[in-house]
Design an enzyme around this catalytic site. Sequence first.
Site, PDB file in Angstrom:
ATOM      1  N   HIS A  26       0.834  -1.203   0.000  1.00  0.00           N
ATOM      2  CA  HIS A  26       0.000   0.000   0.000  1.00  0.00           C
ATOM      3  C   HIS A  26       0.873   1.259   0.000  1.00  0.00           C
ATOM      4  O   HIS A  26       0.687   2.156  -0.845  1.00  0.00           O
ATOM      5  CB  HIS A  26      -0.909  -0.019   1.228  1.00  0.00           C
ATOM      6  CG  HIS A  26      -1.829   1.153   1.339  1.00  0.00           C
ATOM      7  ND1 HIS A  26      -3.189   1.064   1.167  1.00  0.00           N
ATOM      8  CD2 HIS A  26      -1.597   2.470   1.613  1.00  0.00           C
ATOM      9  CE1 HIS A  26      -3.750   2.242   1.326  1.00  0.00           C
ATOM     10  NE2 HIS A  26      -2.796   3.116   1.603  1.00  0.00           N
ATOM     11  N   GLU A  27       1.807   1.342   0.936  1.00  0.00           N
ATOM     12  CA  GLU A  27       2.636   2.544   1.040  1.00  0.00           C
ATOM     13  C   GLU A  27       3.634   2.640  -0.113  1.00  0.00           C
ATOM     14  O   GLU A  27       3.935   3.742  -0.586  1.00  0.00           O
ATOM     15  CB  GLU A  27       3.363   2.564   2.389  1.00  0.00           C
ATOM     16  CG  GLU A  27       2.439   2.579   3.601  1.00  0.00           C
ATOM     17  CD  GLU A  27       1.447   3.739   3.585  1.00  0.00           C
ATOM     18  OE1 GLU A  27       1.765   4.800   3.000  1.00  0.00           O
ATOM     19  OE2 GLU A  27       0.345   3.583   4.140  1.00  0.00           O
ATOM     20  N   HIS A  30       1.893   4.280  -3.045  1.00  0.00           N
ATOM     21  CA  HIS A  30       1.853   5.736  -2.908  1.00  0.00           C
ATOM     22  C   HIS A  30       3.206   6.344  -3.284  1.00  0.00           C
ATOM     23  O   HIS A  30       3.282   7.301  -4.074  1.00  0.00           O
ATOM     24  CB  HIS A  30       1.530   6.132  -1.467  1.00  0.00           C
ATOM     25  CG  HIS A  30       0.110   5.930  -1.065  1.00  0.00           C
ATOM     26  ND1 HIS A  30      -0.961   6.289  -1.850  1.00  0.00           N
ATOM     27  CD2 HIS A  30      -0.421   5.420   0.092  1.00  0.00           C
ATOM     28  CE1 HIS A  30      -2.093   6.019  -1.212  1.00  0.00           C
ATOM     29  NE2 HIS A  30      -1.788   5.474  -0.044  1.00  0.00           N
TER      30      HIS A  30
END
Length: 239
Positions: A26-27, A30
Amino acid sequence: MSNFLWYPIEDLPFIFIVIMIAFTVHEFAHAYSAYKFGDRTAYDAGRVTLNPRVHIDIFGMILLLIAGFGWARPVPVNRGKFKYPRLMGIVVSAVGPLSNLLIAGIGILALYVMNQTGLMDVGSIGVHRAIIHFLYYLITINLMLFIFNLIPVPPLDGYRIIQDLVPLKVRFKMDQNVHWGMFLFLLIIFIPQLRAVTITPLFSLSGDIIGGFQSFYELFFHPVSWQSFILDFLGYSRS
């Protein structure tokens, strides 16, 4: 659920692995997308990596185990570095939750392949149980993170997406009142009655998402008896 944990204590090894995968991807999504759009902030901070150590927030992970929700270390993003700040800001915010949706889709596909090929019945009971439990949490936790992060309340990704969609005057007012949004977020999280009428109904969408993945996979594979298998396995109803 044990006396102090959201998940069964005997399943913690599977849950730890799944959380590290879910939060890290997820990170990374980003950070990588921001870097590709011209913002080196996350890159210079060492966040464009799949190393879980730089993404995991210990307190956020513990809270996920105890309360059923949590977070990783937020990725620093400077939208002013983007060529098209609002459009690219939406993409950077959205790819995090979408990465969790992709992981869940991979888990559902793995269950489909195992069921269609007969691998569900192969191997020792211990190995079979480990694989099933891992896939169960891989799917359910990533679907939870996908839905949860799209809620339009700060500091979640859904709020950042809304900020980039609304007119600048509205965004300015949102920035002025972000502390109230944070307060509302904490109330929803920590008051069971509010969670029951807000977040919990949203999580029921997981069954519909799984059904959507099933329909998608059936475009490429012959329909088999697995249509209700995954939903039943994960405890969802198609009614």
